[in-house]
Design an enzyme around this catalytic site. Structure first.
Site, PDB file in Angstrom:
ATOM      1  N   ASP A  52      -8.374   8.733  18.383  1.00  0.00           N
ATOM      2  CA  ASP A  52      -9.292   8.698  19.529  1.00  0.00           C
ATOM      3  C   ASP A  52      -8.622   8.702  20.902  1.00  0.00           C
ATOM      4  O   ASP A  52      -9.058   7.950  21.802  1.00  0.00           O
ATOM      5  CB  ASP A  52     -10.221   7.474  19.416  1.00  0.00           C
ATOM      6  CG  ASP A  52     -11.153   7.545  18.230  1.00  0.00           C
ATOM      7  OD1 ASP A  52     -10.901   8.357  17.326  1.00  0.00           O
ATOM      8  OD2 ASP A  52     -12.136   6.782  18.184  1.00  0.00           O
TER       9      ASP A  52
ATOM     10  N   ASP B 133     -13.757  10.609  18.445  1.00  0.00           N
ATOM     11  CA  ASP B 133     -15.078  10.018  18.509  1.00  0.00           C
ATOM     12  C   ASP B 133     -15.967  11.142  19.059  1.00  0.00           C
ATOM     13  O   ASP B 133     -15.636  11.754  20.092  1.00  0.00           O
ATOM     14  CB  ASP B 133     -14.993   8.831  19.482  1.00  0.00           C
ATOM     15  CG  ASP B 133     -15.949   7.719  19.150  1.00  0.00           C
ATOM     16  OD1 ASP B 133     -16.231   7.488  17.966  1.00  0.00           O
ATOM     17  OD2 ASP B 133     -16.411   7.053  20.109  1.00  0.00           O
TER      18      ASP B 133
ATOM     19  N   HIS C 277     -19.881  11.955  19.530  1.00  0.00           N
ATOM     20  CA  HIS C 277     -21.243  11.441  19.394  1.00  0.00           C
ATOM     21  C   HIS C 277     -22.310  12.392  19.938  1.00  0.00           C
ATOM     22  O   HIS C 277     -22.093  13.040  20.961  1.00  0.00           O
ATOM     23  CB  HIS C 277     -21.377  10.124  20.171  1.00  0.00           C
ATOM     24  CG  HIS C 277     -20.494   9.014  19.684  1.00  0.00           C
ATOM     25  ND1 HIS C 277     -20.330   8.710  18.360  1.00  0.00           N
ATOM     26  CD2 HIS C 277     -19.733   8.110  20.374  1.00  0.00           C
ATOM     27  CE1 HIS C 277     -19.513   7.668  18.248  1.00  0.00           C
ATOM     28  NE2 HIS C 277     -19.125   7.296  19.451  1.00  0.00           N
TER      29      HIS C 277
ATOM     30  N   HIS D 190     -26.586   8.585  20.646  1.00  0.00           N
ATOM     31  CA  HIS D 190     -25.900   7.823  19.590  1.00  0.00           C
ATOM     32  C   HIS D 190     -26.257   6.337  19.646  1.00  0.00           C
ATOM     33  O   HIS D 190     -26.354   5.754  20.735  1.00  0.00           O
ATOM     34  CB  HIS D 190     -24.383   8.004  19.717  1.00  0.00           C
ATOM     35  CG  HIS D 190     -23.627   7.454  18.554  1.00  0.00           C
ATOM     36  ND1 HIS D 190     -22.926   6.272  18.622  1.00  0.00           N
ATOM     37  CD2 HIS D 190     -23.507   7.904  17.282  1.00  0.00           C
ATOM     38  CE1 HIS D 190     -22.390   6.035  17.428  1.00  0.00           C
ATOM     39  NE2 HIS D 190     -22.718   7.005  16.610  1.00  0.00           N
TER      40      HIS D 190
ATOM     41  N   HIS E 251     -20.420   7.533  25.703  1.00  0.00           N
ATOM     42  CA  HIS E 251     -19.036   8.018  25.760  1.00  0.00           C
ATOM     43  C   HIS E 251     -18.826   9.083  24.685  1.00  0.00           C
ATOM     44  O   HIS E 251     -19.567   9.127  23.701  1.00  0.00           O
ATOM     45  CB  HIS E 251     -18.061   6.848  25.517  1.00  0.00           C
ATOM     46  CG  HIS E 251     -18.226   6.232  24.159  1.00  0.00           C
ATOM     47  ND1 HIS E 251     -19.183   5.274  23.877  1.00  0.00           N
ATOM     48  CD2 HIS E 251     -17.610   6.486  22.971  1.00  0.00           C
ATOM     49  CE1 HIS E 251     -19.123   4.955  22.591  1.00  0.00           C
ATOM     50  NE2 HIS E 251     -18.192   5.680  22.012  1.00  0.00           N
TER      51      HIS E 251
ATOM     52  N   LYS F 139     -15.663  12.053  14.087  1.00  0.00           N
ATOM     53  CA  LYS F 139     -16.354  10.897  13.494  1.00  0.00           C
ATOM     54  C   LYS F 139     -17.439  10.399  14.421  1.00  0.00           C
ATOM     55  O   LYS F 139     -17.417  10.674  15.624  1.00  0.00           O
ATOM     56  CB  LYS F 139     -15.342   9.772  13.212  1.00  0.00           C
ATOM     57  CG  LYS F 139     -14.749   9.168  14.459  1.00  0.00           C
ATOM     58  CD  LYS F 139     -13.737   8.103  14.106  1.00  0.00           C
ATOM     59  CE  LYS F 139     -13.144   7.469  15.333  1.00  0.00           C
ATOM     60  NZ  LYS F 139     -14.127   6.770  16.186  1.00  0.00           N
TER      61      LYS F 139
ATOM     62  N   CYS G  17     -11.191   1.128  16.865  1.00  0.00           N
ATOM     63  CA  CYS G  17     -10.984   2.247  15.941  1.00  0.00           C
ATOM     64  C   CYS G  17      -9.630   2.230  15.254  1.00  0.00           C
ATOM     65  O   CYS G  17      -9.523   2.649  14.102  1.00  0.00           O
ATOM     66  CB  CYS G  17     -11.259   3.558  16.664  1.00  0.00           C
ATOM     67  SG  CYS G  17     -13.029   3.699  17.043  1.00  0.00           S
TER      68      CYS G  17
HETATM   69  C1  VGL Z   1     -14.152   3.246  20.120  1.00  0.00           C
HETATM   70  C2  VGL Z   1     -15.754   2.058  21.222  1.00  0.00           C
HETATM   71  C3  VGL Z   1     -16.731   2.960  20.864  1.00  0.00           C
HETATM   72  C4  VGL Z   1     -12.715   3.405  19.749  1.00  0.00           C
HETATM   73  C5  VGL Z   1     -15.111   4.172  19.740  1.00  0.00           C
HETATM   74  O1  VGL Z   1     -12.248   4.568  19.604  1.00  0.00           O
HETATM   75  O2  VGL Z   1     -11.986   2.387  19.619  1.00  0.00           O
HETATM   76  N1  VGL Z   1     -14.488   2.198  20.847  1.00  0.00           N
HETATM   77  N2  VGL Z   1     -16.384   4.016  20.111  1.00  0.00           N
HETATM   78 ZN    ZN Z   2     -17.833   5.672  20.011  1.00  0.00          ZN
END
Ligand code: VGL
Ligand code: ZN
Length: 207
Positions: free
Chosen positions: A28, A70, A72, A76, A89, A114, A153
């Site tokens: 991510d 990530d 979305h 989401h 985000h 994901k 994550c």
């Molecule tokens: C994440 C918050 C929301 C991450 C993903 O990649 O750690 N954090 N979505």
């Molecule tokens: Zn996320």
């Protein structure tokens, strides 16, 4: 009985040279998780040169590189607008979901998307992505992990690597935490260590 090896003694004793059956997994590293992004992780930019060195090393060794994103839909369930905990985000296809230009991922990088369903959050790169099957099929036995964020994550991905029968190694100097509560990142690393994830510094990589 000898004392358990700490990450220092482990890497000092063995050096760290990835080889066949090992892969790099960059978690991510996307604009929205970097300073200026919608859910910026403090110090996130510091990771980029560290990750670029790791990417170059794995590439030189001919080892596979995976990068999770990530990714979305705009409604989401993790978004505050939908009653979730995060600001909107990493919306699929938008600039915030892209990796930063400075991250030098090779063209052959396996990209893992994901969190693509509106109805389920997916902190782990293994969740509903097929990554576990893909890694096992390719003969991978250990994943080396860096990226964002330590307490979300990265944590979920490293724990899921173990559940998928893989060994996991997290580069402590290639991750950063959200730290909503002071110490979340440090506690996550302790939890990973206790679960059997290896921790170490990327400087110990010999290539
Ligand atoms: C994440 C918050 C929301 C991450 C993903 O990649 O750690 N954090 N979505
Ligand atoms: Zn996320």
């Amino acid at each position: 009985m000898s004392a358990p090896a700490t990450s220092e003694t482990l890497t000092q004793q063995t050096g760290l040279k990835p080889g066949p059956g090992e892969a790099l997994l960059v978690v991510d590293v996307q604009n929205d998780f970097l300073p200026g992004g919608k859910q910026a992780v403090r110090g996130g930019n510091d990771l980029i040169p560290v990750l670029n060195r790791l990417i170059a090393a794995f590439e030189r060794l001919g080892l596979p590189i995976y990068a999770s994103r990530d990714w979305h839909p705009s409604d989401h369930c993790s978004f505050r607008t939908e009653g979730g905990p995060w600001p909107p985000h990493c919306i699929a296809g938008l600039r915030g979901a892209e990796p930063p230009a400075a991250l030098r991922l090779p063209g052959e990088t396996h990209i893992i998307y994901k969190g693509t369903s509106a109805y389920a959050d997916a902190y782990s790169a293994f969740q509903a992505t097929g990554l576990g099957v893909e890694l096992r099929r390719s003969g991978c036995r250990r994943v080396f992990i860096g990226g964002l964020a330590t307490d979300y994550c990265v944590r979920a991905t490293a724990l899921d690597a173990l559940r998928n029968g893989l060994d996991a190694f997290v580069f402590e100097n290639a991750v950063r935490a959200v730290d909503i509560h002071d110490g979340d990142g440090a506690r996550a690393l302790e939890e990973l260590r206790a679960a059997g994830v290896m921790l170490g510094n990327s400087d110990s990589l010999t290539s």
